[in-house]
Design a protein around this motif. Sequence first.
Motif, PDB file in Angstrom:
ATOM      1  N   GLU A 181      74.979  -6.809 -29.932  1.00  0.00           N
ATOM      2  CA  GLU A 181      74.065  -7.815 -30.504  1.00  0.00           C
ATOM      3  C   GLU A 181      72.953  -7.191 -31.337  1.00  0.00           C
ATOM      4  OE1 GLU A 181      72.757 -10.241 -27.172  1.00  0.00           O
ATOM      5  OE2 GLU A 181      74.797 -10.272 -26.367  1.00  0.00           O
ATOM      6  N   GLY A 182      73.168  -5.921 -31.749  1.00  0.00           N
ATOM      7  CA  GLY A 182      72.195  -5.268 -32.625  1.00  0.00           C
ATOM      8  C   GLY A 182      70.971  -4.727 -31.926  1.00  0.00           C
ATOM      9  N   VAL A 183      70.990  -4.757 -30.597  1.00  0.00           N
ATOM     10  CA  VAL A 183      69.807  -4.295 -29.862  1.00  0.00           C
ATOM     11  C   VAL A 183      70.162  -3.039 -29.062  1.00  0.00           C
ATOM     12  CG1 VAL A 183      68.001  -4.900 -28.199  1.00  0.00           C
ATOM     13  CG2 VAL A 183      69.003  -6.681 -29.652  1.00  0.00           C
ATOM     14  N   ARG A 184      69.399  -1.966 -29.284  1.00  0.00           N
ATOM     15  CA  ARG A 184      69.562  -0.747 -28.484  1.00  0.00           C
ATOM     16  C   ARG A 184      68.448  -0.693 -27.435  1.00  0.00           C
ATOM     17  NH1 ARG A 184      68.264   3.447 -30.544  1.00  0.00           N
ATOM     18  NH2 ARG A 184      67.178   2.695 -32.395  1.00  0.00           N
ATOM     19  N   VAL A 185      68.819  -0.212 -26.246  1.00  0.00           N
ATOM     20  CA  VAL A 185      67.852  -0.142 -25.139  1.00  0.00           C
ATOM     21  C   VAL A 185      67.938   1.254 -24.523  1.00  0.00           C
ATOM     22  CG1 VAL A 185      67.069  -1.177 -22.968  1.00  0.00           C
ATOM     23  CG2 VAL A 185      68.305  -2.590 -24.647  1.00  0.00           C
ATOM     24  N   ASN A 186      66.837   1.966 -24.532  1.00  0.00           N
ATOM     25  CA  ASN A 186      66.799   3.315 -23.965  1.00  0.00           C
ATOM     26  C   ASN A 186      65.549   3.470 -23.107  1.00  0.00           C
ATOM     27  OD1 ASN A 186      69.119   4.792 -25.357  1.00  0.00           O
ATOM     28  ND2 ASN A 186      68.064   3.856 -27.112  1.00  0.00           N
ATOM     29  N   ALA A 187      65.478   4.580 -22.391  1.00  0.00           N
ATOM     30  CA  ALA A 187      64.283   4.852 -21.581  1.00  0.00           C
ATOM     31  C   ALA A 187      63.834   6.289 -21.785  1.00  0.00           C
ATOM     32  CB  ALA A 187      64.572   4.604 -20.101  1.00  0.00           C
ATOM     33  N   VAL A 188      62.556   6.492 -21.559  1.00  0.00           N
ATOM     34  CA  VAL A 188      61.997   7.842 -21.508  1.00  0.00           C
ATOM     35  C   VAL A 188      61.447   8.034 -20.101  1.00  0.00           C
ATOM     36  CG1 VAL A 188      60.121   9.316 -22.332  1.00  0.00           C
ATOM     37  CG2 VAL A 188      61.485   7.998 -23.961  1.00  0.00           C
ATOM     38  N   ARG A 189      61.758   9.209 -19.543  1.00  0.00           N
ATOM     39  CA  ARG A 189      61.265   9.540 -18.198  1.00  0.00           C
ATOM     40  C   ARG A 189      60.221  10.647 -18.309  1.00  0.00           C
ATOM     41  NH1 ARG A 189      66.468  10.955 -15.651  1.00  0.00           N
ATOM     42  NH2 ARG A 189      67.222   9.086 -14.635  1.00  0.00           N
ATOM     43  N   PRO A 190      58.929  10.273 -18.410  1.00  0.00           N
ATOM     44  CA  PRO A 190      57.916  11.328 -18.476  1.00  0.00           C
ATOM     45  C   PRO A 190      57.760  12.018 -17.130  1.00  0.00           C
ATOM     46  CG  PRO A 190      57.071   9.179 -19.223  1.00  0.00           C
ATOM     47  CD  PRO A 190      58.355   8.928 -18.505  1.00  0.00           C
ATOM     48  N   GLY A 191      57.333  13.291 -17.197  1.00  0.00           N
ATOM     49  CA  GLY A 191      56.944  14.000 -15.973  1.00  0.00           C
ATOM     50  C   GLY A 191      55.462  13.756 -15.744  1.00  0.00           C
ATOM     51  N   ILE A 192      54.732  14.812 -15.360  1.00  0.00           N
ATOM     52  CA  ILE A 192      53.287  14.669 -15.143  1.00  0.00           C
ATOM     53  C   ILE A 192      52.590  14.718 -16.503  1.00  0.00           C
ATOM     54  CG2 ILE A 192      51.247  15.641 -14.015  1.00  0.00           C
ATOM     55  CD1 ILE A 192      53.292  14.816 -11.962  1.00  0.00           C
ATOM     56  N   ILE A 207      46.409  16.418 -11.393  1.00  0.00           N
ATOM     57  CA  ILE A 207      47.018  17.371 -12.332  1.00  0.00           C
ATOM     58  C   ILE A 207      46.572  18.799 -12.013  1.00  0.00           C
ATOM     59  CG2 ILE A 207      46.998  18.129 -14.748  1.00  0.00           C
ATOM     60  CD1 ILE A 207      47.232  15.195 -15.530  1.00  0.00           C
ATOM     61  N   ALA A 208      45.270  18.981 -11.801  1.00  0.00           N
ATOM     62  CA  ALA A 208      44.760  20.329 -11.490  1.00  0.00           C
ATOM     63  C   ALA A 208      45.434  20.868 -10.234  1.00  0.00           C
ATOM     64  CB  ALA A 208      43.251  20.276 -11.314  1.00  0.00           C
ATOM     65  N   ARG A 209      45.676  19.980  -9.275  1.00  0.00           N
ATOM     66  CA  ARG A 209      46.250  20.401  -7.994  1.00  0.00           C
ATOM     67  C   ARG A 209      47.703  20.841  -8.123  1.00  0.00           C
ATOM     68  NH1 ARG A 209      45.808  15.648  -5.429  1.00  0.00           N
ATOM     69  NH2 ARG A 209      48.024  15.486  -5.118  1.00  0.00           N
ATOM     70  N   ILE A 210      48.481  20.144  -8.971  1.00  0.00           N
ATOM     71  CA  ILE A 210      49.925  20.429  -8.964  1.00  0.00           C
ATOM     72  C   ILE A 210      50.436  21.146 -10.209  1.00  0.00           C
ATOM     73  CG2 ILE A 210      50.451  18.516  -7.401  1.00  0.00           C
ATOM     74  CD1 ILE A 210      51.320  16.837  -9.654  1.00  0.00           C
ATOM     75  N   LYS A 211      49.566  21.401 -11.172  1.00  0.00           N
ATOM     76  CA  LYS A 211      50.098  21.927 -12.437  1.00  0.00           C
ATOM     77  C   LYS A 211      50.798  23.279 -12.285  1.00  0.00           C
ATOM     78  CE  LYS A 211      45.995  23.796 -14.829  1.00  0.00           C
ATOM     79  NZ  LYS A 211      46.091  25.142 -14.326  1.00  0.00           N
ATOM     80  N   ASP A 212      50.354  24.117 -11.365  1.00  0.00           N
ATOM     81  CA  ASP A 212      50.992  25.424 -11.202  1.00  0.00           C
ATOM     82  C   ASP A 212      52.378  25.331 -10.570  1.00  0.00           C
ATOM     83  OD1 ASP A 212      48.974  26.746 -12.455  1.00  0.00           O
ATOM     84  OD2 ASP A 212      47.864  27.171 -10.605  1.00  0.00           O
ATOM     85  N   MET A 213      52.692  24.141 -10.030  1.00  0.00           N
ATOM     86  CA  MET A 213      54.047  23.951  -9.471  1.00  0.00           C
ATOM     87  C   MET A 213      55.024  23.430 -10.539  1.00  0.00           C
ATOM     88  SD  MET A 213      53.341  22.407  -5.696  1.00  0.00           S
ATOM     89  CE  MET A 213      51.955  21.362  -6.003  1.00  0.00           C
ATOM     90  N   LEU A 214      54.509  23.105 -11.716  1.00  0.00           N
ATOM     91  CA  LEU A 214      55.373  22.573 -12.775  1.00  0.00           C
ATOM     92  C   LEU A 214      56.043  23.730 -13.515  1.00  0.00           C
ATOM     93  CD1 LEU A 214      52.882  19.892 -14.191  1.00  0.00           C
ATOM     94  CD2 LEU A 214      54.748  19.555 -12.538  1.00  0.00           C
ATOM     95  N   PRO A 215      57.279  23.564 -13.971  1.00  0.00           N
ATOM     96  CA  PRO A 215      57.972  24.668 -14.643  1.00  0.00           C
ATOM     97  C   PRO A 215      57.176  25.278 -15.797  1.00  0.00           C
ATOM     98  CG  PRO A 215      59.522  22.917 -14.165  1.00  0.00           C
ATOM     99  CD  PRO A 215      58.158  22.392 -13.788  1.00  0.00           C
ATOM    100  N   MET A 216      56.511  24.440 -16.599  1.00  0.00           N
ATOM    101  CA  MET A 216      55.733  24.971 -17.729  1.00  0.00           C
ATOM    102  C   MET A 216      54.283  25.291 -17.345  1.00  0.00           C
ATOM    103  SD  MET A 216      56.870  22.921 -21.142  1.00  0.00           S
ATOM    104  CE  MET A 216      58.575  22.870 -21.705  1.00  0.00           C
TER     105      MET A 216
END
Length: 251
Positions: A181-192, A207-216
Amino acid sequence: MSDAQKVLLVTGGSRGIGAAICRLAAAAGYRVAVNYASNENAARSLVAEIETGGGEALAVKGDVGVEADVMGMFEVVDRAWGRLDAFVNNAGIVDVKARVDEMSAARLERMMRINVVGPFLCAREAVRRMSTRHGGKGGAIVNISSAASVHGSAGEYVDYAASKGAIDTFTVGLAREVATEGVRVNAVRPGIIDTEIHASGGQPDRIARIKDMLPMKRPGTADEVAHAVLYLLSDEASYTTGAILNVSGGR
Ligand code: NAP
């Protein structure tokens, strides 16, 4: 302003990730309807900022968890611009940190009403305007999920994580339902992502508490999420539907 200029409505567009989507979309030439729930100043100042930059924007008040508000906000866009080409289901809430065995029915109902029922109602209104089945010219919808839908947020907010799990399934189902029907539906999954949502859930230092546990070892920015959303809305993503794109820095 030309009539060919596409129209985008973003729920919760006044702050955080939604505001970044509105700014980027306006810079890309969309006319942007900025929905907000209660903070009128934030919405008005974003609209003014977009207008100062030569864009066109509109602040639209409404709680996505209230059906009459949802219908009203789409009608405001109908009256202003007479078309809808793109829609982002971005508004969402977290509640204070709690275990499941501490959650009240009122908390769960509010969470599901704003994070699940609201996006369903909004997407319904968007599809009624975009789908060729309803006489529309097509369009694109992006739902904002969360990496929490995969991780489950144990000990923090499993209710929120489950509401985003519903958004993932909703994205795949609706995408298939309207694929012809001409409509596309997608999602984005943000992290922190570095926004005020963490403070609104009573954890300004999250954020300050957990940022060092994040891959980047850092949170993402609202802009980094907005770029992914703009891609999925664009014609460059013409064969992408039912996709859920992680923007979570490898988390
Ligand atoms: P935020 O900074 O707290 O901003 C929330 C926005 O949503 C504001 O514009 C707010 O309007 C609006 N809003 C709240 N409740 C609403 C309602 N019932 N109806 C309409 N608008 C409402 O949030 P954010 O961090 O940008 O989050 C945006 C989306 O990304 C949410 O769906 C969230 O779950 C998701 N997400 C965020 C993160 C993160 O780490 N930040 C991670 C994953 C997913 P007012 O200004 O009027 O209050």
